[in-house]
Write an enzyme that holds these catalytic residues in place. Structure first.
Site, PDB file in Angstrom:
ATOM      1  N   HIS A 156     -50.507   7.782   7.833  1.00  9.28           N
ATOM      2  CA  HIS A 156     -49.701   8.849   7.273  1.00  9.28           C
ATOM      3  C   HIS A 156     -48.916   9.557   8.377  1.00  9.28           C
ATOM      4  O   HIS A 156     -49.236   9.453   9.572  1.00  9.28           O
ATOM      5  CB  HIS A 156     -50.591   9.846   6.539  1.00  9.28           C
ATOM      6  CG  HIS A 156     -51.188   9.293   5.283  1.00  9.28           C
ATOM      7  ND1 HIS A 156     -51.963  10.042   4.429  1.00  9.28           N
ATOM      8  CD2 HIS A 156     -51.125   8.056   4.720  1.00  9.28           C
ATOM      9  CE1 HIS A 156     -52.356   9.312   3.403  1.00  9.28           C
ATOM     10  NE2 HIS A 156     -51.856   8.091   3.560  1.00  9.28           N
ATOM     11  N   GLU A 186     -48.717  12.687   9.258  1.00 10.72           N
ATOM     12  CA  GLU A 186     -49.430  13.664  10.064  1.00 10.72           C
ATOM     13  C   GLU A 186     -50.217  13.004  11.190  1.00 10.72           C
ATOM     14  O   GLU A 186     -50.269  13.514  12.318  1.00 10.72           O
ATOM     15  CB  GLU A 186     -50.395  14.482   9.185  1.00 10.72           C
ATOM     16  CG  GLU A 186     -49.699  15.277   8.093  1.00 10.72           C
ATOM     17  CD  GLU A 186     -49.637  14.535   6.766  1.00 10.72           C
ATOM     18  OE1 GLU A 186     -49.829  15.175   5.723  1.00 10.72           O
ATOM     19  OE2 GLU A 186     -49.410  13.306   6.790  1.00 10.72           O
ATOM     20  N   CYS A 209     -55.757  13.853   5.729  1.00  7.41           N
ATOM     21  CA  CYS A 209     -54.916  14.399   6.792  1.00  7.41           C
ATOM     22  C   CYS A 209     -55.270  15.856   7.079  1.00  7.41           C
ATOM     23  O   CYS A 209     -55.051  16.340   8.186  1.00  7.41           O
ATOM     24  CB  CYS A 209     -53.435  14.273   6.407  1.00  7.41           C
ATOM     25  SG  CYS A 209     -52.829  12.574   6.468  1.00  7.41           S
ATOM     26  N   ALA A 262     -16.855  -8.264 -14.900  1.00  2.00           N
ATOM     27  CA  ALA A 262     -16.461  -9.666 -14.760  1.00  2.00           C
ATOM     28  C   ALA A 262     -15.286  -9.937 -15.677  1.00  2.00           C
ATOM     29  O   ALA A 262     -15.021  -9.183 -16.623  1.00  2.00           O
ATOM     30  CB  ALA A 262     -17.629 -10.589 -15.114  1.00  2.00           C
ATOM     31  N   TRP A 274     -15.394 -11.391  -5.813  1.00  4.01           N
ATOM     32  CA  TRP A 274     -16.015 -10.074  -5.734  1.00  4.01           C
ATOM     33  C   TRP A 274     -15.062  -9.028  -6.270  1.00  4.01           C
ATOM     34  O   TRP A 274     -13.880  -9.059  -5.923  1.00  4.01           O
ATOM     35  CB  TRP A 274     -16.400  -9.733  -4.313  1.00  4.01           C
ATOM     36  CG  TRP A 274     -17.418 -10.674  -3.756  1.00  4.01           C
ATOM     37  CD1 TRP A 274     -17.199 -11.718  -2.913  1.00  4.01           C
ATOM     38  CD2 TRP A 274     -18.832 -10.642  -3.992  1.00  4.01           C
ATOM     39  NE1 TRP A 274     -18.374 -12.350  -2.598  1.00  4.01           N
ATOM     40  CE2 TRP A 274     -19.393 -11.697  -3.248  1.00  4.01           C
ATOM     41  CE3 TRP A 274     -19.670  -9.841  -4.748  1.00  4.01           C
ATOM     42  CZ2 TRP A 274     -20.759 -11.958  -3.246  1.00  4.01           C
ATOM     43  CZ3 TRP A 274     -21.021 -10.101  -4.742  1.00  4.01           C
ATOM     44  CH2 TRP A 274     -21.551 -11.142  -3.990  1.00  4.01           C
ATOM     45  N   LEU A 290     -31.004 -10.904  -4.440  1.00  9.02           N
ATOM     46  CA  LEU A 290     -31.531  -9.539  -4.586  1.00  9.02           C
ATOM     47  C   LEU A 290     -32.235  -9.047  -3.328  1.00  9.02           C
ATOM     48  O   LEU A 290     -33.107  -8.178  -3.387  1.00  9.02           O
ATOM     49  CB  LEU A 290     -32.481  -9.441  -5.785  1.00  9.02           C
ATOM     50  CG  LEU A 290     -31.910  -9.868  -7.148  1.00  9.02           C
ATOM     51  CD1 LEU A 290     -32.972  -9.731  -8.226  1.00  9.02           C
ATOM     52  CD2 LEU A 290     -30.676  -9.051  -7.494  1.00  9.02           C
ATOM     53  N   ARG A 343     -29.498  -7.844   3.109  1.00 10.14           N
ATOM     54  CA  ARG A 343     -28.954  -8.751   4.113  1.00 10.14           C
ATOM     55  C   ARG A 343     -27.931  -8.037   4.988  1.00 10.14           C
ATOM     56  O   ARG A 343     -27.303  -7.071   4.577  1.00 10.14           O
ATOM     57  CB  ARG A 343     -28.283  -9.953   3.426  1.00 10.14           C
ATOM     58  CG  ARG A 343     -29.237 -10.754   2.537  1.00 10.14           C
ATOM     59  CD  ARG A 343     -28.589 -12.002   1.961  1.00 10.14           C
ATOM     60  NE  ARG A 343     -27.477 -11.706   1.065  1.00 10.14           N
ATOM     61  CZ  ARG A 343     -27.620 -11.353  -0.215  1.00 10.14           C
ATOM     62  NH1 ARG A 343     -28.833 -11.221  -0.743  1.00 10.14           N
ATOM     63  NH2 ARG A 343     -26.567 -11.127  -0.966  1.00 10.14           N
ATOM     64  N   GLU A 373     -29.598  -3.203 -10.974  1.00 11.30           N
ATOM     65  CA  GLU A 373     -28.229  -3.693 -10.783  1.00 11.30           C
ATOM     66  C   GLU A 373     -27.690  -4.418 -12.012  1.00 11.30           C
ATOM     67  O   GLU A 373     -26.828  -5.275 -11.913  1.00 11.30           O
ATOM     68  CB  GLU A 373     -28.176  -4.590  -9.546  1.00 11.30           C
ATOM     69  CG  GLU A 373     -28.584  -3.860  -8.260  1.00 11.30           C
ATOM     70  CD  GLU A 373     -28.173  -4.597  -7.003  1.00 11.30           C
ATOM     71  OE1 GLU A 373     -27.066  -5.183  -6.977  1.00 11.30           O
ATOM     72  OE2 GLU A 373     -28.952  -4.592  -6.050  1.00 11.30           O
ATOM     73  N   LEU A 420     -29.294  -4.441 -20.129  1.00 12.85           N
ATOM     74  CA  LEU A 420     -30.384  -3.702 -19.504  1.00 12.85           C
ATOM     75  C   LEU A 420     -29.932  -2.285 -19.160  1.00 12.85           C
ATOM     76  O   LEU A 420     -30.667  -1.315 -19.395  1.00 12.85           O
ATOM     77  CB  LEU A 420     -30.858  -4.436 -18.243  1.00 12.85           C
ATOM     78  CG  LEU A 420     -31.996  -3.769 -17.459  1.00 12.85           C
ATOM     79  CD1 LEU A 420     -33.224  -3.556 -18.329  1.00 12.85           C
ATOM     80  CD2 LEU A 420     -32.342  -4.608 -16.227  1.00 12.85           C
TER      81      LEU A 420
END
Length: 367
Positions: free
Chosen positions: A53, A55, A87, A165, A173, A207, A210, A299, A304
């Site tokens: 932790h 601390e 802690c 899209a 892109w 996903l 990078r 994303e 969704l």
């Protein structure tokens, strides 16, 4: 120590704690600064995996200088024995004279006990310093403890007219390289990256984080009721190297397909169904919260995103908008919400906006 000095050192503790975002779950990303006679003698933040932790790290750096010092901690110090001792005990043993915290920890194992233990040891306590900033930084941990689910950031990269899209499905892109680099940085600050099965099939994404020299990768989540996903795609090929959880309807997937994904290295996570016999977004997030996740970066895709918005499950909305238009025939960034009146639409408050290369990034928080 003056009130302004308390705020200044607490802001530093929060900055340090933020370094742990995305790689300390199920623990909170805490920062700690130890100050003696106006000089910083130790500092630390929660380490990968949630321990040591903050601390403990700061006290080790301070050594004997911690005696009589003030410790600034961005969340109430833990008071329970887990994999490590409390802690609170470490702070008391080090001889710290005062502890300043931003928030009380709502975890039932702590919830004020940490402050009480320190007071009983004769340590002066000041709490509530930079509390609003701390609530923002700890929003994922607080959400998991108080609501039973991780906080959700919904990221959408779209054209000026809200399309992700073309009609044929071409999407790479829409936004430029600087925006994509920033998205990788945002992924790194979350415990997990989530997409729907349609996005996984259409884009075959990795996903991962990078181009930033990341030593830690977020967990990868794909929500697909029947596991209708390519077993020879990028996700499948990398399932043994980067953690991949597949969220699906329990009992509906053929055993052979389940075994195939498990052999590849994926973990299968059953989640409940909701209206329309689709995966229930709230139930899905509660399952993830029970697993310890605190921050999820979604994303898409459009269905969704719509299901999360419709149930009020989006805590932050991050948009990257490019200067091109794809027209009504393009694929919308958000699926149907069934809204008949403006009053029914989910509302967000603008938190920041900035140019990112040729694009605009705008971040909104739930009201």
């Amino acid at each position: 120590m003056t009130a302004e000095a308390d705020r200044r050192f607490m802001r530093l503790a929060l900055t340090l704690g933020a370094r742990g975002m995305g790689n300390v779950w199920p623990n909170p990303a805490v920062g700690c600064v130890i100050v003696r006679e106006g000089r910083i003698v130790g500092r630390g933040w929660t380490q990968p995996g949630g321990r040591p932790h903050a601390e403990v790290i700061a006290l080790a750096a301070a050594g004997a200088a911690a005696r009589g010092a003030t410790a600034y901690v961005s969340l109430e110090p833990c008071a329970h024995h887990g994999r490590t001792p409390p802690c609170c005990d470490a702070l008391a043993a080090a001889g710290v004279a005062r502890v300043v915290t931003a928030l009380e920890d709502p975890d039932p194992r702590v919830a004020g006990r940490g402050h009480d233990m320190l007071r009983r040891c004769g340590i002066a306590i000041t709490t509530g310093v930079e509390a609003e900033a701390a609530r923002r930084d700890h929003c994922g941990f607080l959400s998991r403890v108080q609501r039973g689910r991780p906080m959700v950031t919904l990221k959408l990269a779209s054209s000026f007219d809200g399309r992700i899209a073309t009609a044929s499905g071409e999407s790479q892109w829409i936004t430029g390289a600087p925006a994509r680099r920033l998205v990788h940085a945002q992924r790194a600050r979350h415990d997990a990256v989530l997409v729907g099965g349609g996005t996984a099939r259409a884009d075959d994404p990795m996903l991962t984080v990078r181009g930033l020299g990341a030593r830690h990768q977020p967990l990868r989540l794909v929500a697909s009721r029947h596991l209708a996903l390519p077993v020879d795609g990028a996700l499948a090929r990398s399932a043994g190297d980067v953690p991949l959880w597949l969220l699906h309807e329990g009992g509906s997937v053929p055993a052979a397909l389940c075994e195939r994904w498990q052999d590849l290295g994926a973990r299968l996570v059953p989640v409940p169904l909701g209206p329309g016999r689709q995966l229930d977004p709230k139930g899905m997030l509660e399952v993830l919260g029970a697993e310890g996740l605190t921050r999820v970066f979604c994303e898409g895709g459009g269905q969704l995103a719509a299901s999360l918005l419709a149930q009020g499950l989006v805590d932050e909305l991050v948009g990257f908008t490019a200067g091109l238009a794809l027209g009504a025939e393009g694929q919308p960034s958000i699926g149907a919400l069934g809204i008949g009146a403006l009053a029914e639409a989910p509302r967000f408050r603008l938190a920041e906006a900035q140019a990112v290369g040729p694009d605009i990034m705008h971040r909104w928080v739930a009201l």
